[in-house]
Design a protein around this motif. Structure first.
Motif, mmCIF file in Angstrom:
data_model
loop_
_atom_site.group_PDB
_atom_site.id
_atom_site.type_symbol
_atom_site.label_atom_id
_atom_site.label_comp_id
_atom_site.label_asym_id
_atom_site.label_seq_id
_atom_site.Cartn_x
_atom_site.Cartn_y
_atom_site.Cartn_z
ATOM 1 N N HIS A 1 0.836 -1.205 0.000
ATOM 2 C CA HIS A 1 0.000 0.000 0.000
ATOM 3 C C HIS A 1 0.869 1.252 0.000
ATOM 4 O O HIS A 1 0.622 2.201 -0.762
ATOM 5 N N ALA A 2 1.905 1.275 0.842
ATOM 6 C CA ALA A 2 2.788 2.439 0.913
ATOM 7 C C ALA A 2 3.482 2.697 -0.418
ATOM 8 O O ALA A 2 3.545 3.843 -0.893
ATOM 9 N N VAL A 3 4.008 1.646 -1.043
ATOM 10 C CA VAL A 3 4.722 1.811 -2.309
ATOM 11 C C VAL A 3 3.766 2.292 -3.400
ATOM 12 O O VAL A 3 4.102 3.203 -4.180
ATOM 13 N N GLN A 4 2.578 1.727 -3.451
ATOM 14 C CA GLN A 4 1.624 2.134 -4.490
ATOM 15 C C GLN A 4 1.160 3.575 -4.291
ATOM 16 O O GLN A 4 0.984 4.322 -5.266
ATOM 17 N N LEU A 5 0.970 3.994 -3.047
ATOM 18 C CA LEU A 5 0.614 5.390 -2.786
ATOM 19 C C LEU A 5 1.732 6.325 -3.231
ATOM 20 O O LEU A 5 1.484 7.385 -3.818
ATOM 21 N N ALA A 6 2.974 5.936 -2.933
ATOM 22 C CA ALA A 6 4.109 6.762 -3.323
ATOM 23 C C ALA A 6 4.195 6.888 -4.842
ATOM 24 O O ALA A 6 4.393 7.992 -5.375
ATOM 25 N N ILE A 7 4.046 5.784 -5.540
ATOM 26 C CA ILE A 7 4.132 5.813 -6.999
ATOM 27 C C ILE A 7 3.028 6.685 -7.586
ATOM 28 O O ILE A 7 3.273 7.498 -8.495
ATOM 29 N N ALA A 8 1.817 6.548 -7.064
ATOM 30 C CA ALA A 8 0.712 7.362 -7.569
ATOM 31 C C ALA A 8 0.988 8.851 -7.385
ATOM 32 O O ALA A 8 0.669 9.669 -8.262
ATOM 33 N N THR A 9 1.587 9.212 -6.265
ATOM 34 C CA THR A 9 1.928 10.624 -6.023
ATOM 35 C C THR A 9 3.040 11.078 -6.952
ATOM 36 O O THR A 9 2.957 12.149 -7.577
ATOM 37 N N LEU A 10 4.100 10.286 -7.061
ATOM 38 C CA LEU A 10 5.266 10.694 -7.844
ATOM 39 C C LEU A 10 4.972 10.762 -9.339
ATOM 40 O O LEU A 10 5.653 11.502 -10.066
ATOM 41 N N ARG A 11 3.976 10.037 -9.791
ATOM 42 C CA ARG A 11 3.601 10.117 -11.213
ATOM 43 C C ARG A 11 3.086 11.505 -11.602
ATOM 44 O O ARG A 11 3.030 11.840 -12.781
ATOM 45 N N GLU A 12 2.702 12.303 -10.612
ATOM 46 C CA GLU A 12 2.192 13.646 -10.883
ATOM 47 C C GLU A 12 3.302 14.667 -11.104
ATOM 48 O O GLU A 12 3.037 15.824 -11.436
ATOM 49 N N ALA A 13 4.557 14.271 -10.917
ATOM 50 C CA ALA A 13 5.672 15.214 -11.023
ATOM 51 C C ALA A 13 5.940 15.604 -12.467
ATOM 52 O O ALA A 13 5.749 14.811 -13.398
#
Length: 216
Positions: free
Chosen positions: A19-31
């Motif tokens: 869950h933590a990794v997927q949340l991080a990836i979803a956020t970082l994709r917005e960069a």
């Protein structure tokens, strides 16, 4: 249970790490694709280097759980190299021509490796860490802390919003930081415990560590 008694925190699981990794990836994709060479918050590393470092952490923790008899006094001897003076020394580096999408694909892959090892490694296994030989739950918790706090660093450098779930922060605090205050919101407490934030009436930490050994 008496009304005043506090329930023990639930264990940290492979699902929590995923869950933590997927949340991080979803956020970082917005960069913005142009932002990855900026500094990651207060770190001396670029945002690209910081994700490589996180990849390296997740890969390393997975590898430590891999041998049938993990070394008790050393890490797995992968060669770790820095690509520039002052950059992180990693065994994992990502092809720059793959761009941010490739960088985050590597993050998803290394996260999945650790998730799989936490799921399949017997709970009795202990593997080396400088802060105390740990079990699969401990390495899951360490992977989550690395993911949460480095995504905080990255969000500062990339201009993103990052506010991870309180329950996730609570469980890793209980597993790795047993002495932190329990009366303050867990995410600010985790940032304080890792030298990244302030808490009322407490000085900012200039050095910190977690306690990864199981508390049986």
């Amino acid at each position: 249970m008496p009304p005043s008694a506090e329930a023990a925190p639930s264990p940290v699981t492979a699902d929590d790490l995923d869950h933590a990794v997927q949340l991080a990836i979803a956020t970082l994709r917005e960069a913005s694709p142009a932002a990855w060479d900026t500094a990651a918050g207060s770190l001396e590393w670029t945002c690209w280097e910081t994700v490589e470092h996180l990849n390296d952490d997740l890969f390393s923790y997975a590898a430590r759980l891999g041998p049938r008899t993990p070394p008790s006094d050393s890490n797995i001897p992968f060669v770790c190299e820095s690509r520039r003076p002052g950059g992180p020394a990693n065994a994992i580096h990502v092809d720059r021509t793959a761009g941010p999408a490739g960088l985050l694909l590597a993050l998803e892959a290394t996260g999945a490796l650790l998730v799989a090892m936490v799921r399949t490694t017997p709970t009795t296994v202990r593997a080396h860490h400088d802060y105390g030989a740990s079990d699969p739950e401990g390495f899951a918790a360490m992977g989550i802390v690395e993911t949460l706090v480095h995504t905080h660093d990255l969000a500062a450098g990339l201009g993103l919003v990052w506010d991870p779930p309180a329950d996730l922060c609570s469980r890793v605090l209980a597993r790795l930081f047993p002495d932190v205050p329990s009366t303050i919101e867990p995410w600010p407490t985790l940032l304080w415990a890792t030298g990244r934030g302030d808490l009322p009436d407490r000085p900012r930490l200039t050095s910190w560590r977690w306690y990864s050994a199981p508390r049986d």
